[in-house]
Design a protein around this motif. Structure first.
Motif, PDB file in Angstrom:
ATOM      1  N   TYR A 247      -0.002  -7.707   0.057  1.00 52.90           N
ATOM      2  CA  TYR A 247       0.005  -7.134   1.400  1.00 52.90           C
ATOM      3  C   TYR A 247       1.064  -6.043   1.557  1.00 52.90           C
ATOM      4  CZ  TYR A 247      -2.979 -11.082   2.588  1.00 52.90           C
ATOM      5  OH  TYR A 247      -4.012 -11.993   2.634  1.00 52.90           O
ATOM      6  N   GLN A 248       2.016  -5.988   0.649  1.00 54.96           N
ATOM      7  CA  GLN A 248       2.987  -4.903   0.631  1.00 54.96           C
ATOM      8  C   GLN A 248       2.527  -3.854  -0.368  1.00 54.96           C
ATOM      9  OE1 GLN A 248       7.183  -5.881   0.545  1.00 54.96           O
ATOM     10  NE2 GLN A 248       6.793  -7.956   1.253  1.00 54.96           N
ATOM     11  N   ALA A 249       3.018  -2.631  -0.199  1.00 53.36           N
ATOM     12  CA  ALA A 249       2.518  -1.558  -1.060  1.00 53.36           C
ATOM     13  C   ALA A 249       3.546  -0.450  -1.223  1.00 53.36           C
ATOM     14  CB  ALA A 249       1.231  -0.976  -0.467  1.00 53.36           C
ATOM     15  N   ASP A 250       3.456   0.216  -2.368  1.00 57.28           N
ATOM     16  CA  ASP A 250       4.194   1.458  -2.577  1.00 57.28           C
ATOM     17  C   ASP A 250       3.359   2.603  -2.007  1.00 57.28           C
ATOM     18  OD1 ASP A 250       6.429   0.426  -3.903  1.00 57.28           O
ATOM     19  OD2 ASP A 250       5.381   0.418  -5.834  1.00 57.28           O
ATOM     20  N   ILE A 251       4.036   3.616  -1.469  1.00 55.10           N
ATOM     21  CA  ILE A 251       3.336   4.779  -0.939  1.00 55.10           C
ATOM     22  C   ILE A 251       3.518   5.950  -1.887  1.00 55.10           C
ATOM     23  CG2 ILE A 251       3.318   6.492   0.914  1.00 55.10           C
ATOM     24  CD1 ILE A 251       3.755   4.322   2.891  1.00 55.10           C
ATOM     25  N   LYS A 252       2.398   6.565  -2.239  1.00 50.30           N
ATOM     26  CA  LYS A 252       2.401   7.710  -3.154  1.00 50.30           C
ATOM     27  C   LYS A 252       1.975   8.958  -2.375  1.00 50.30           C
ATOM     28  CE  LYS A 252      -0.984   8.210  -6.040  1.00 50.30           C
ATOM     29  NZ  LYS A 252      -1.924   7.982  -7.153  1.00 50.30           N
ATOM     30  N   VAL A 253       2.645  10.065  -2.654  1.00 44.74           N
ATOM     31  CA  VAL A 253       2.331  11.343  -2.037  1.00 44.74           C
ATOM     32  C   VAL A 253       1.786  12.272  -3.111  1.00 44.74           C
ATOM     33  CG1 VAL A 253       3.197  13.276  -0.669  1.00 44.74           C
ATOM     34  CG2 VAL A 253       4.230  11.017  -0.409  1.00 44.74           C
ATOM     35  N   THR A 254       0.594  12.778  -2.885  1.00 51.37           N
ATOM     36  CA  THR A 254      -0.018  13.725  -3.822  1.00 51.37           C
ATOM     37  C   THR A 254      -0.047  15.098  -3.179  1.00 51.37           C
ATOM     38  OG1 THR A 254      -1.413  11.985  -4.760  1.00 51.37           O
ATOM     39  CG2 THR A 254      -2.054  14.269  -5.197  1.00 51.37           C
ATOM     40  N   PHE A 255       0.663  16.054  -3.802  1.00 52.78           N
ATOM     41  CA  PHE A 255       0.711  17.412  -3.262  1.00 52.78           C
ATOM     42  C   PHE A 255       0.484  18.421  -4.380  1.00 52.78           C
ATOM     43  CE2 PHE A 255       2.906  21.336  -2.049  1.00 52.78           C
ATOM     44  CZ  PHE A 255       2.296  21.590  -0.823  1.00 52.78           C
ATOM     45  N   ASN A 256      -0.532  19.246  -4.192  1.00 48.85           N
ATOM     46  CA  ASN A 256      -0.845  20.319  -5.138  1.00 48.85           C
ATOM     47  C   ASN A 256      -1.009  19.775  -6.559  1.00 48.85           C
ATOM     48  OD1 ASN A 256      -1.414  23.040  -5.593  1.00 48.85           O
ATOM     49  ND2 ASN A 256       0.712  23.542  -6.108  1.00 48.85           N
ATOM     50  N   GLY A 257      -1.664  18.599  -6.664  1.00 47.36           N
ATOM     51  CA  GLY A 257      -1.947  18.021  -7.972  1.00 47.36           C
ATOM     52  C   GLY A 257      -0.830  17.201  -8.568  1.00 47.36           C
ATOM     53  N   THR A 258       0.297  17.097  -7.876  1.00 46.81           N
ATOM     54  CA  THR A 258       1.443  16.333  -8.392  1.00 46.81           C
ATOM     55  C   THR A 258       1.671  15.098  -7.535  1.00 46.81           C
ATOM     56  OG1 THR A 258       2.489  18.383  -9.172  1.00 46.81           O
ATOM     57  CG2 THR A 258       3.892  16.426  -8.990  1.00 46.81           C
ATOM     58  N   ASP A 259       1.921  13.964  -8.201  1.00 49.97           N
ATOM     59  CA  ASP A 259       2.146  12.700  -7.495  1.00 49.97           C
ATOM     60  C   ASP A 259       3.639  12.420  -7.376  1.00 49.97           C
ATOM     61  OD1 ASP A 259      -0.565  12.336  -7.338  1.00 49.97           O
ATOM     62  OD2 ASP A 259      -0.672  11.045  -9.122  1.00 49.97           O
ATOM     63  N   PHE A 260       4.037  11.944  -6.186  1.00 45.95           N
ATOM     64  CA  PHE A 260       5.415  11.529  -5.937  1.00 45.95           C
ATOM     65  C   PHE A 260       5.387  10.105  -5.382  1.00 45.95           C
ATOM     66  CE2 PHE A 260       5.071  16.073  -5.181  1.00 45.95           C
ATOM     67  CZ  PHE A 260       6.108  16.603  -5.930  1.00 45.95           C
ATOM     68  N   LYS A 261       6.200   9.220  -5.937  1.00 50.28           N
ATOM     69  CA  LYS A 261       6.359   7.887  -5.372  1.00 50.28           C
ATOM     70  C   LYS A 261       7.443   7.952  -4.319  1.00 50.28           C
ATOM     71  CE  LYS A 261       7.497   3.090  -6.477  1.00 50.28           C
ATOM     72  NZ  LYS A 261       7.896   2.128  -7.536  1.00 50.28           N
ATOM     73  N   PHE A 262       7.084   7.628  -3.093  1.00 50.68           N
ATOM     74  CA  PHE A 262       8.058   7.751  -2.012  1.00 50.68           C
ATOM     75  C   PHE A 262       9.084   6.631  -2.093  1.00 50.68           C
ATOM     76  CE2 PHE A 262       9.734   6.785   2.179  1.00 50.68           C
ATOM     77  CZ  PHE A 262      10.202   8.031   2.552  1.00 50.68           C
ATOM     78  N   SER A 263      10.335   7.003  -1.859  1.00 54.30           N
ATOM     79  CA  SER A 263      11.407   6.016  -1.766  1.00 54.30           C
ATOM     80  C   SER A 263      12.303   6.410  -0.603  1.00 54.30           C
ATOM     81  CB  SER A 263      12.215   5.968  -3.067  1.00 54.30           C
ATOM     82  OG  SER A 263      12.790   7.235  -3.342  1.00 54.30           O
ATOM     83  N   GLY A 264      12.753   5.449   0.137  1.00 50.68           N
ATOM     84  CA  GLY A 264      13.598   5.724   1.293  1.00 50.68           C
ATOM     85  C   GLY A 264      12.950   5.241   2.574  1.00 50.68           C
ATOM     86  N   ASP A 265      13.505   5.693   3.678  1.00 52.26           N
ATOM     87  CA  ASP A 265      13.025   5.274   5.001  1.00 52.26           C
ATOM     88  C   ASP A 265      11.909   6.200   5.461  1.00 52.26           C
ATOM     89  OD1 ASP A 265      12.686   4.202   7.508  1.00 52.26           O
ATOM     90  OD2 ASP A 265      14.455   5.172   8.367  1.00 52.26           O
ATOM     91  N   LEU A 266      10.736   5.648   5.689  1.00 50.43           N
ATOM     92  CA  LEU A 266       9.607   6.436   6.156  1.00 50.43           C
ATOM     93  C   LEU A 266       9.794   6.894   7.594  1.00 50.43           C
ATOM     94  CD1 LEU A 266       6.723   4.325   4.637  1.00 50.43           C
ATOM     95  CD2 LEU A 266       6.998   6.758   4.268  1.00 50.43           C
ATOM     96  N   GLY A 267      10.453   6.071   8.395  1.00 48.54           N
ATOM     97  CA  GLY A 267      10.607   6.375   9.816  1.00 48.54           C
ATOM     98  C   GLY A 267       9.324   6.149  10.579  1.00 48.54           C
ATOM     99  N   GLY A 268       9.395   6.210  11.890  1.00 48.38           N
ATOM    100  CA  GLY A 268       8.212   6.047  12.730  1.00 48.38           C
ATOM    101  C   GLY A 268       7.556   4.684  12.544  1.00 48.38           C
TER     102      GLY A 268
END
Length: 450
Positions: A247-268
């Protein structure tokens, strides 16, 4: 330049100003609309008296600092509002009478105490089994309800990620449209209002850093600097469930073909969901599971040292697994090993069982306390966190209202002001048309002279 052309420029300019005023009045109740002003300037011709007037620009009345504050306030409200709601639900769960583990333990140990009167009594033994079953059901019911809330948090996270992706796509299209209109000298005010509204929605879901240029260019990045949008190119967020907790998950950001694993406070709201799962809910689940495991282990250890009514070695009353499930084993009344010396009337094991309720154990999130106090402490912590979350919501909402009021005072439509402008521009338009009429009369007079 002729009087006719000068008056015509005045009529045209004031007609444009009337259109701007009409636009403001029409959108007086439109969410996020920034009032516009038609800025007039004189057209100078050095060889003549003048060349009339023109609308040099249509100004969008907005303060980027206030707009930035509004986004920040939306982020805080989004976070505190979700936290307050999730903690309120958690408080209701742990505060429910049916899930009150302290009451269940008091009832179980109460039946143990009563059984000490006549350890061989089948009636007392049956009561012990009944209360043991009821306590196991409390543990399992609470654990399942907490799991259900965890699943709801995960569902909310997926919905919010989907909304973020949709908003990023729309913002990319909006920025493309603004730059296109700007490049041909058009009015981008309405498009910018729509884009700011979308940025406010996005800020409520997660914290974003915003960089805007006058020509419509827009860059967005996450709280840790990872890019979310550059003009008409948008990132996409996705989630990967954790092996330790689906039920928990890592969030990945894909921008311009490159993947980033988000770390830190997402906020909101997304940040609040992560906090609710990894901190608030996880703390309660950890305490409850530790209580169940310790309780089952200590009860079974005591019974293992005794004999039942048949003279056989004691069997475990409970079983516990890593999933947090506490089950009562199917024992009959005569299989309860209450005797320490093999005699049916001996109840020394019952005294050991009763001592469990008064012994301190190391329980996750509670410290060294007895089992009943561990649950009470957990409930108290949730209640305190819930009150604090509501306080944070009240203060962040009040701040948002203040910033919104500042924005409305500057950018909102003032009906009295627009009514005055309507009269001014109307009179100016009519005066210029009067000049044109006069010019026509002069021209006709000249023609009639021949």
């Amino acid at each position: 330049m002729s009087i006719y052309n000068i008056a015509l420029s005045g009529a045209s300019t004031n007609r444009t100003s009337l259109n701007v005023t009409a636009q403001n009045i029409a959108n007086a109740n439109t969410l996020g609309h920034s009032r516009q002003q038609a800025l007039q300037s004189s057209v100078v011709n050095s060889n003549e008296v003048g060349a009339g007037v023109e609308v040099s620009s249509i100004r969008r009345v907005a303060d980027q600092f206030i707009i930035s504050q509004l986004r920040s306030s939306n982020t805080e409200v989004g976070s505190s509002n979700y936290s307050a709601e999730s903690l309120s639900q958690l408080e209701q769960i742990v505060g429910s009478d049916g899930f009150n583990l302290s009451a269940g333990m008091d009832q179980f140990f109460g039946s143990i105490s009563e059984a000490s009167i006549a350890p061989e009594s089948s009636e007392y033994r049956q009561q012990v089994l009944s209360d043991a079953q009821a306590l196991a059901q409390r543990f399992n019911g609470l654990n399942q309800t907490l799991t259900n809330q965890n699943a709801q948090l995960a569902n909310d996270r997926e919905n919010n990620v989907s909304m973020v992706n949709g908003l990023l796509d729309n913002l990319a299209q909006s920025s493309k449209a603004i730059m296109k209109v700007y490049n041909v000298g058009g009015n981008t005010a309405t498009l910018e209002d729509e884009r700011d509204n979308m940025l406010n929605e996005l800020s409520q879901l997660m914290k974003v850093n915003v960089s805007k240029e006058e020509n419509g260019e827009l860059q967005l990045s996450m709280n840790n600097g990872q890019p979310l949008l550059i003009n008409d190119k948008a990132a996409q967020l996705s989630t990967t469930p954790l092996p330790s907790d689906p039920y928990q998950a890592d969030i990945k950001v894909t921008f311009n073909g490159t993947d980033f694993k988000f770390s830190g406070d997402l906020g909101g709201e997304l940040g609040a969901i992560e906090t609710a799962q990894k901190k608030d809910l996880a703390a309660v689940q950890s305490t409850v599971n530790d209580m169940a495991e310790t309780f089952a282990e200590k009860v079974n250890e005591s019974l293992a040292g005794g004999t039942d009514l048949k003279g056989e070695d004691g069997k475990p009353l409970f079983s516990y697994d890593s999933a947090g499930s506490l089950k009562m084993n199917p024992l009959s009344t005569d299989q309860l090993a209450f005797s320490a010396d093999g005699k049916p009337g001996n109840g020394e094991i019952l005294a050991e069982l009763l001592a469990i309720s008064k012994t301190d154990y190391a329980i996750a999130g509670a410290g060294n306390v007895n089992l009943s106090e561990a649950f009470s402490l957990s409930v108290g912590k949730v209640a305190i966190a819930s009150r604090q979350a509501q306080t944070n919501l009240d203060s962040s909402t009040a701040l948002l209202d203040q910033v919104q009021a500042s924005r409305d005072n500057l950018s909102g439509v003032n009906s009295d002001e627009e009514a005055a402008n309507l009269m001014i521009y109307t009179n100016a338009y009519e005066a210029n048309m009067k000049v044109i009429s006069t010019a026509n009369q002069m021209f006709n007079s000249i023609l009639n002279a021949f």
